[in-house]
Design a protein around this motif. Structure first.
Motif, PDB file in Angstrom:
ATOM      1  N   LYS A 210      33.832  38.058  41.446  1.00 36.43           N
ATOM      2  CA  LYS A 210      34.840  37.424  40.597  1.00 36.43           C
ATOM      3  C   LYS A 210      35.208  38.380  39.465  1.00 36.43           C
ATOM      4  O   LYS A 210      34.309  38.911  38.797  1.00 36.43           O
ATOM      5  CB  LYS A 210      34.235  36.142  40.023  1.00 36.43           C
ATOM      6  CG  LYS A 210      35.198  35.303  39.239  1.00 36.43           C
ATOM      7  CD  LYS A 210      34.538  33.974  38.899  1.00 36.43           C
ATOM      8  CE  LYS A 210      35.562  32.966  38.507  1.00 36.43           C
ATOM      9  NZ  LYS A 210      35.298  31.648  39.029  1.00 36.43           N
ATOM     10  N   ALA A 211      36.507  38.606  39.268  1.00 35.28           N
ATOM     11  CA  ALA A 211      36.937  39.478  38.177  1.00 35.28           C
ATOM     12  C   ALA A 211      36.770  38.768  36.836  1.00 35.28           C
ATOM     13  O   ALA A 211      36.881  37.545  36.762  1.00 35.28           O
ATOM     14  CB  ALA A 211      38.402  39.858  38.368  1.00 35.28           C
ATOM     15  N   TYR A 212      36.476  39.537  35.809  1.00 33.16           N
ATOM     16  CA  TYR A 212      36.384  38.973  34.457  1.00 33.16           C
ATOM     17  C   TYR A 212      36.929  40.005  33.478  1.00 33.16           C
ATOM     18  O   TYR A 212      36.966  41.211  33.777  1.00 33.16           O
ATOM     19  CB  TYR A 212      34.941  38.584  34.109  1.00 33.16           C
ATOM     20  CG  TYR A 212      33.909  39.661  34.387  1.00 33.16           C
ATOM     21  CD1 TYR A 212      33.598  40.634  33.443  1.00 33.16           C
ATOM     22  CD2 TYR A 212      33.258  39.703  35.615  1.00 33.16           C
ATOM     23  CE1 TYR A 212      32.660  41.615  33.701  1.00 33.16           C
ATOM     24  CE2 TYR A 212      32.320  40.691  35.890  1.00 33.16           C
ATOM     25  CZ  TYR A 212      32.016  41.635  34.939  1.00 33.16           C
ATOM     26  OH  TYR A 212      31.095  42.619  35.204  1.00 33.16           O
ATOM     27  N   ALA A 213      37.366  39.509  32.324  1.00 33.36           N
ATOM     28  CA  ALA A 213      37.936  40.407  31.325  1.00 33.36           C
ATOM     29  C   ALA A 213      36.890  41.439  30.917  1.00 33.36           C
ATOM     30  O   ALA A 213      35.757  41.073  30.591  1.00 33.36           O
ATOM     31  CB  ALA A 213      38.388  39.608  30.106  1.00 33.36           C
ATOM     32  N   MET A 215      35.634  43.699  32.969  1.00 35.16           N
ATOM     33  CA  MET A 215      34.836  44.138  34.140  1.00 35.16           C
ATOM     34  C   MET A 215      34.998  45.654  34.274  1.00 35.16           C
ATOM     35  O   MET A 215      36.114  46.166  34.199  1.00 35.16           O
ATOM     36  CB  MET A 215      35.389  43.438  35.381  1.00 35.16           C
ATOM     37  CG  MET A 215      34.621  43.662  36.654  1.00 35.16           C
ATOM     38  SD  MET A 215      35.474  42.764  38.004  1.00 35.16           S
ATOM     39  CE  MET A 215      34.184  42.705  39.225  1.00 35.16           C
ATOM     40  N   GLU A 234      37.889  37.704  43.666  1.00 41.08           N
ATOM     41  CA  GLU A 234      38.768  36.737  42.991  1.00 41.08           C
ATOM     42  C   GLU A 234      39.372  37.440  41.786  1.00 41.08           C
ATOM     43  O   GLU A 234      38.690  37.694  40.796  1.00 41.08           O
ATOM     44  CB  GLU A 234      37.960  35.521  42.514  1.00 41.08           C
ATOM     45  CG  GLU A 234      37.511  34.601  43.628  1.00 41.08           C
ATOM     46  CD  GLU A 234      36.777  33.377  43.108  1.00 41.08           C
ATOM     47  OE1 GLU A 234      36.919  33.031  41.909  1.00 41.08           O
ATOM     48  OE2 GLU A 234      36.049  32.773  43.894  1.00 41.08           O
ATOM     49  N   PHE A 236      42.676  38.000  38.868  1.00 38.58           N
ATOM     50  CA  PHE A 236      43.345  37.151  37.865  1.00 38.58           C
ATOM     51  C   PHE A 236      44.706  36.688  38.382  1.00 38.58           C
ATOM     52  O   PHE A 236      45.383  37.429  39.115  1.00 38.58           O
ATOM     53  CB  PHE A 236      43.595  37.938  36.578  1.00 38.58           C
ATOM     54  CG  PHE A 236      42.385  38.641  36.019  1.00 38.58           C
ATOM     55  CD1 PHE A 236      41.248  37.932  35.662  1.00 38.58           C
ATOM     56  CD2 PHE A 236      42.395  40.017  35.837  1.00 38.58           C
ATOM     57  CE1 PHE A 236      40.142  38.584  35.124  1.00 38.58           C
ATOM     58  CE2 PHE A 236      41.299  40.677  35.304  1.00 38.58           C
ATOM     59  CZ  PHE A 236      40.163  39.955  34.947  1.00 38.58           C
ATOM     60  N   ARG A 264      41.540  33.757  40.936  1.00 43.58           N
ATOM     61  CA  ARG A 264      40.636  32.839  40.206  1.00 43.58           C
ATOM     62  C   ARG A 264      41.335  31.514  39.948  1.00 43.58           C
ATOM     63  O   ARG A 264      40.683  30.509  39.721  1.00 43.58           O
ATOM     64  CB  ARG A 264      40.269  33.416  38.827  1.00 43.58           C
ATOM     65  CG  ARG A 264      39.545  34.706  38.811  1.00 43.58           C
ATOM     66  CD  ARG A 264      38.861  34.946  37.481  1.00 43.58           C
ATOM     67  NE  ARG A 264      39.689  34.683  36.292  1.00 43.58           N
ATOM     68  CZ  ARG A 264      39.341  34.960  35.052  1.00 43.58           C
ATOM     69  NH1 ARG A 264      38.157  35.509  34.821  1.00 43.58           N
ATOM     70  NH2 ARG A 264      40.117  34.703  34.024  1.00 43.58           N
ATOM     71  N   SER A 265      42.675  31.538  39.901  1.00 42.84           N
ATOM     72  CA  SER A 265      43.431  30.299  39.686  1.00 42.84           C
ATOM     73  C   SER A 265      43.398  29.507  40.988  1.00 42.84           C
ATOM     74  O   SER A 265      43.578  30.086  42.058  1.00 42.84           O
ATOM     75  CB  SER A 265      44.888  30.618  39.358  1.00 42.84           C
ATOM     76  OG  SER A 265      44.945  31.536  38.289  1.00 42.84           O
TER      77      SER A 265
END
Ligand SMILES: NC(=O)C[C@H](N)C(=O)O
Length: 324
Positions: A210-213, A215, A234, A236, A264-265
């Protein structure tokens, strides 16, 4: 009289609450729902089989594969099949069966949020509703259906949305296919015909990220060590990633390891809109495969199955584009 097979695999629907400690688990003895339906006035011949007694976090793709084989082997002898399953990974097993079992007969998966001896238990109720749907001709030709809390969902769209609410299974963006009332079953939409991908084994290793701010490349560097057969990520929004992960993804694709992008949405689609570094346009041009309208966990199941048929990136792309 219709013949229905119930296959139990475990989960809360097969568990009990310890009244002193309040913990919920399997407590030995017989299955709490076994033969309960035969005590009720249901106009069907019901057989039951215990395939596994597992909490669904312990279910692996190998279990899904064995279940898929069992369902396919039993289908000729029954008018419909009901599977009971833990809710945590129910959507993954449902989608696995949806993609691998070729039939026009109803296949229903259900579970429970409260075990059989808890106040307000939905265990026996969901099982009864599932058998009713499995007996209904209208449930034929709709792939695998998830029946919970008076609703009928397609395995394609359904996801667990609440940790504990009995209305946990929802199909964001699409809604249920139908509803169950005291006296009737109503379908108000159907699914498009889906290609089936029968499998003789499940042998690949696909990981989900999962991507995250913020990363950076370290996680993907660790993933390179694992040498997966495929990656689902996943991203953004419409399908964008931090710039810092792009070189590692590029290296995977150059090594012919498929990288599948979902969002992710949980509504909408991924599309190559943005051309900044890490934006969807750049990812698409790099060879990242866009998976439409599905969650990361479902894209992973689909890739596991697709990789049994081909490892060619172009063929995989058309498999992911041809249906969603
Ligand atoms: N409600 C449930 O079934 C949750 C349980 N942890 C399971 O998935 O096995």
């Amino acid at each position: 009289m219709k013949k229905i097979l119930i296959i139990h695999t475990g989960g809360t629907i097969s568990m009990l609450e310890n009244k002193e400690t309040k913990e919920v688990n399997f407590f030995g003895g017989s299955h709490p729902l076994l033969n309960e339906l035969n005590k009720l006035d249901i106009n069907a011949k019901i057989d039951e089989h215990i395939q596994f007694d597992l909490p669904s976090p312990h279910i692996t793709p190998q279990h899904m594969f064995l279940l898929s084989q069992k369902v396919s082997a039993e289908l000729p002898f029954y008018d419909g099949i009901v599977i009971t399953h833990g809710t945590d990974t129910l959507e993954e097993t449902a989608y696995f069966l949806h993609l691998t079992v070729k039939t026009d007969k109803p296949i229903i998966i259900t579970g429970a949020m409260r075990s059989s001896n808890e106040i307000g238990s939905d265990a026996l109720y969901n099982l009864i509703c599932s058998v009713r749907v499995a007996m209904d001709q209208k449930a034929a030709n709709k792939g695998v259906l998830v029946v919970m809390n008076d609703e009928i969902h397609s395995a394609e769209n359904v996801t667990k949305t609440s940790t504990s609410n009995i209305a946990t299974f929802q199909s964001p963006q699409f809604g249920p296919l139908g509803i169950i009332t005291k006296n009737a079953i109503f379908f108000h939409r159907t699914i498009l015909q889906q290609p089936i991908f029968p499998v003789n084994s499940i042998s690949k290793h696909v990981i989900l990220l999962k991507a995250y701010a913020g990363m950076d490349c370290r996680l993907l560097a660790a993933v390179q060590e694992i040498k997966p057969d495929g990656i689902v990520i996943e991203g953004f929004g419409q399908g964008n990633l931090p710039e810092s992960v792009v070189p590692a993804l590029q290296a995977f694709i150059r090594a012919s390891i498929p990288v599948i992008l979902v969002s992710r949405s949980f509504t909408g689609t991924v599309q190559p809109t943005y051309s900044y570094a890490g934006g969807g346009k750049q990812l698409k041009e790099m060879g990242v495969i866009f998976a439409q309208g599905m969650t990361g966990q479902k894209a992973r199941i689909k890739l596991l199955i697709a990789l049994e048929h081909t490892t060619n990136l172009h063929e995989l792309e058309s498999i992911f584009e041809s249906f969603a």
